[in-house]
Design a protein around this motif. Structure first.
Motif, short mmCIF file in Angstrom:
data_model
loop_
_atom_site.label_atom_id
_atom_site.label_comp_id
_atom_site.label_asym_id
_atom_site.label_seq_id
_atom_site.Cartn_x
_atom_site.Cartn_y
_atom_site.Cartn_z
N CYS A 1 64.19 51.09 39.67
CA CYS A 1 65.35 51.83 39.13
C CYS A 1 66.23 52.36 40.25
O CYS A 1 67.45 52.34 40.16
CB CYS A 1 64.89 52.99 38.25
N THR A 2 65.58 52.82 41.34
CA THR A 2 66.38 53.35 42.46
C THR A 2 67.29 52.25 43.02
O THR A 2 68.45 52.50 43.34
CB THR A 2 65.45 53.90 43.56
N LEU A 3 66.76 51.02 43.09
CA LEU A 3 67.57 49.92 43.64
C LEU A 3 68.82 49.68 42.80
O LEU A 3 69.93 49.65 43.31
CB LEU A 3 66.74 48.62 43.69
N TRP A 4 68.63 49.52 41.47
CA TRP A 4 69.82 49.17 40.67
C TRP A 4 70.71 50.39 40.43
O TRP A 4 71.93 50.26 40.32
CB TRP A 4 69.46 48.41 39.39
N MET A 5 70.11 51.58 40.38
CA MET A 5 70.95 52.78 40.19
C MET A 5 71.82 53.02 41.43
O MET A 5 72.98 53.43 41.31
CB MET A 5 70.07 53.99 39.90
N PHE A 22 84.73 46.39 29.39
CA PHE A 22 83.27 46.34 29.40
C PHE A 22 82.79 45.23 30.31
O PHE A 22 83.32 44.12 30.28
CB PHE A 22 82.74 46.12 27.98
N ILE A 23 81.77 45.54 31.12
CA ILE A 23 81.10 44.53 31.94
C ILE A 23 79.62 44.60 31.57
O ILE A 23 78.99 45.65 31.74
CB ILE A 23 81.27 44.81 33.44
N GLY A 24 79.10 43.51 31.02
CA GLY A 24 77.71 43.52 30.56
C GLY A 24 76.92 42.39 31.16
O GLY A 24 77.44 41.29 31.39
N CYS A 25 75.62 42.65 31.41
CA CYS A 25 74.73 41.63 31.97
C CYS A 25 73.43 41.62 31.17
O CYS A 25 72.93 42.68 30.77
CB CYS A 25 74.45 41.96 33.44
N TYR A 52 77.93 38.55 31.41
CA TYR A 52 77.27 37.71 32.39
C TYR A 52 75.82 37.49 31.98
O TYR A 52 75.12 38.45 31.68
CB TYR A 52 77.33 38.40 33.76
N GLN A 53 75.41 36.24 31.98
CA GLN A 53 74.00 35.98 31.73
C GLN A 53 73.30 35.69 33.05
O GLN A 53 73.60 34.71 33.73
CB GLN A 53 73.80 34.80 30.77
N GLY A 54 72.40 36.59 33.44
CA GLY A 54 71.70 36.43 34.70
C GLY A 54 70.95 37.70 35.04
O GLY A 54 70.81 38.60 34.21
N GLU A 55 70.48 37.77 36.27
CA GLU A 55 69.65 38.90 36.71
C GLU A 55 70.56 40.03 37.21
O GLU A 55 71.49 39.80 37.99
CB GLU A 55 68.70 38.39 37.81
N ALA A 56 70.27 41.25 36.77
CA ALA A 56 71.18 42.37 37.00
C ALA A 56 71.42 42.69 38.48
O ALA A 56 72.57 42.85 38.90
CB ALA A 56 70.66 43.61 36.28
N LEU A 57 70.34 42.77 39.25
CA LEU A 57 70.53 43.17 40.66
C LEU A 57 71.41 42.18 41.40
O LEU A 57 72.29 42.56 42.18
CB LEU A 57 69.18 43.31 41.36
N ARG A 58 71.19 40.90 41.13
CA ARG A 58 72.02 39.86 41.77
C ARG A 58 73.46 39.99 41.31
O ARG A 58 74.40 39.88 42.09
CB ARG A 58 71.50 38.47 41.43
N PHE A 59 73.63 40.22 40.01
CA PHE A 59 74.99 40.32 39.46
C PHE A 59 75.71 41.54 40.03
O PHE A 59 76.88 41.47 40.42
CB PHE A 59 74.91 40.40 37.93
N LEU A 60 75.00 42.67 40.09
CA LEU A 60 75.64 43.91 40.54
C LEU A 60 76.20 43.76 41.97
O LEU A 60 77.26 44.30 42.28
CB LEU A 60 74.65 45.07 40.48
N THR A 61 75.49 42.99 42.81
CA THR A 61 75.97 42.85 44.20
C THR A 61 77.31 42.13 44.26
O THR A 61 78.00 42.20 45.28
CB THR A 61 74.95 42.09 45.08
N THR A 62 77.71 41.46 43.18
CA THR A 62 79.00 40.73 43.19
C THR A 62 80.16 41.63 42.76
O THR A 62 81.31 41.23 42.84
CB THR A 62 78.96 39.51 42.24
N LEU A 63 79.87 42.83 42.27
CA LEU A 63 80.94 43.70 41.77
C LEU A 63 81.50 44.57 42.90
O LEU A 63 80.74 45.01 43.77
CB LEU A 63 80.43 44.58 40.62
N PRO A 64 82.80 44.84 42.89
CA PRO A 64 83.41 45.61 43.98
C PRO A 64 83.06 47.10 43.95
O PRO A 64 82.70 47.64 42.90
CB PRO A 64 84.92 45.41 43.75
#
Ligand SMILES: C[S@@+](CC[C@H](N)C(=O)[O-])C[C@H]1O[C@@H](n2cnc3c(N)ncnc32)[C@H](O)[C@@H]1O
Length: 255
Positions: free
Chosen positions: A78-82, A219-222, A9-21
């Protein structure tokens, strides 16, 4: 069993992570921008090329963002994305996060604030080529902070792995200003069981993805920077570029 897939995925990690189950990945192995690279604020504010690339390096690597936070902001970010990765991880899943000596205390704070159980530190010895210091010790190691989402679900068949790794950064294997050796990721990824899925929200040139694919894992990469995303995509897909630059895209490929 469902065949593991590769998703980039090409984009911003925090936004992307919210889409994962929830409860969907077996390991998070990542190397975020350290916001480090010097003793002073002015050092940290330099471009990533100035901070992380030797002047005698032949190839210039693309600049990347998100590397200028002070330590308080770095801990918060880091706390947010972790915490988001924790939600996405299965119970017992593993978390491996790179850091350097300056950001080590901040990283281990955020690691635990994000919900993860901190289990240890794996030094990566970069060998004698790494930054010398007159009258002092060479900054020869970076570190992998590792732990799990609660209790680890060990099995009798699980391997006992080494506690530190020594790998030189080869110019022929360096595809990013802060790229990690593929051999190092090949060693680290042995902690993931066959059939597992690995998430890397800051994949850079995709070294974690190359190792995951090589080990037959999903693998899921951003990656946020289009130019760097293309490098990852070429490496992981074996030289084939599937994307259009600048477009936030999701690619799937069976391993
Ligand atoms: C230290 S590098 C990863 C290098 C990688 N391990 C390799 O071997 O190539 C961190 C990467 O995170 C990316 N990045 C920074 N902030 C990001 C964000 N908010 N979302 C997604 N990627 C981001 C940067 O562009 C950079 O390529």
């Amino acid at each position: 069993m469902i065949k593991p897939t590769i998703q980039l995925y090409q984009g911003e990690a925090l936004r992307f992570l919210t889409t994962l189950p929830d409860n969907s990945v077996d390991a998070v192995i990542t190397d975020p921008p350290y916001s480090s690279g010097g003793a002073f604020r002015s050092d940290r504010m330099q471009s990533t090329r100035d901070k992380y690339q030797n002047t005698d390096t032949e190839r210039e690597h693309a600049e990347f963002g998100g590397d200028n936070r002070d330590q308080r902001a770095y801990r918060m970010w880091c706390t947010l994305w972790m915490a988001e990765c924790y939600r996405i991880a299965k119970p017992g899943a593993l978390f491996l996060c790179f850091t350097d000596w300056r950001q080590l205390p901040t990283t281990t704070d955020a690691f635990q604030a994000g919900g993860w159980m901190w289990r240890g530190l794996v030094p990566w010895d970069k060998t004698e080529g790494a930054r010398p210091q007159k009258g002092g010790f060479r900054n020869q190691c970076e570190f992998v902070v590792w732990g799990s989402k609660g209790r680890m679900r060990t099995r009798a068949s699980d391997p006992c792995l080494a506690g530190c790794f020594r790998h030189v950064v080869l110019q022929t294997d360096k595809h990013h200003a802060a790229g990690k050796p593929t051999a190092l990721l090949n060693d680290l990824i042995k902690i993931v069981r066959p059939g597992g899925v690995v998430l890397d929200p800051f994949m850079g040139s995709g070294t974690t993805g190359v190792a995951a694919k090589g080990a037959g894992l999903g693998f899921i990469g951003c990656e946020t920077e289009a130019e760097i995303f293309e490098v990852a995509e070429r490496r992981i897909h074996g030289g084939v570029l599937l994307s259009r630059p600048g477009v936030a895209t999701l690619f799937q490929e069976a391993v």
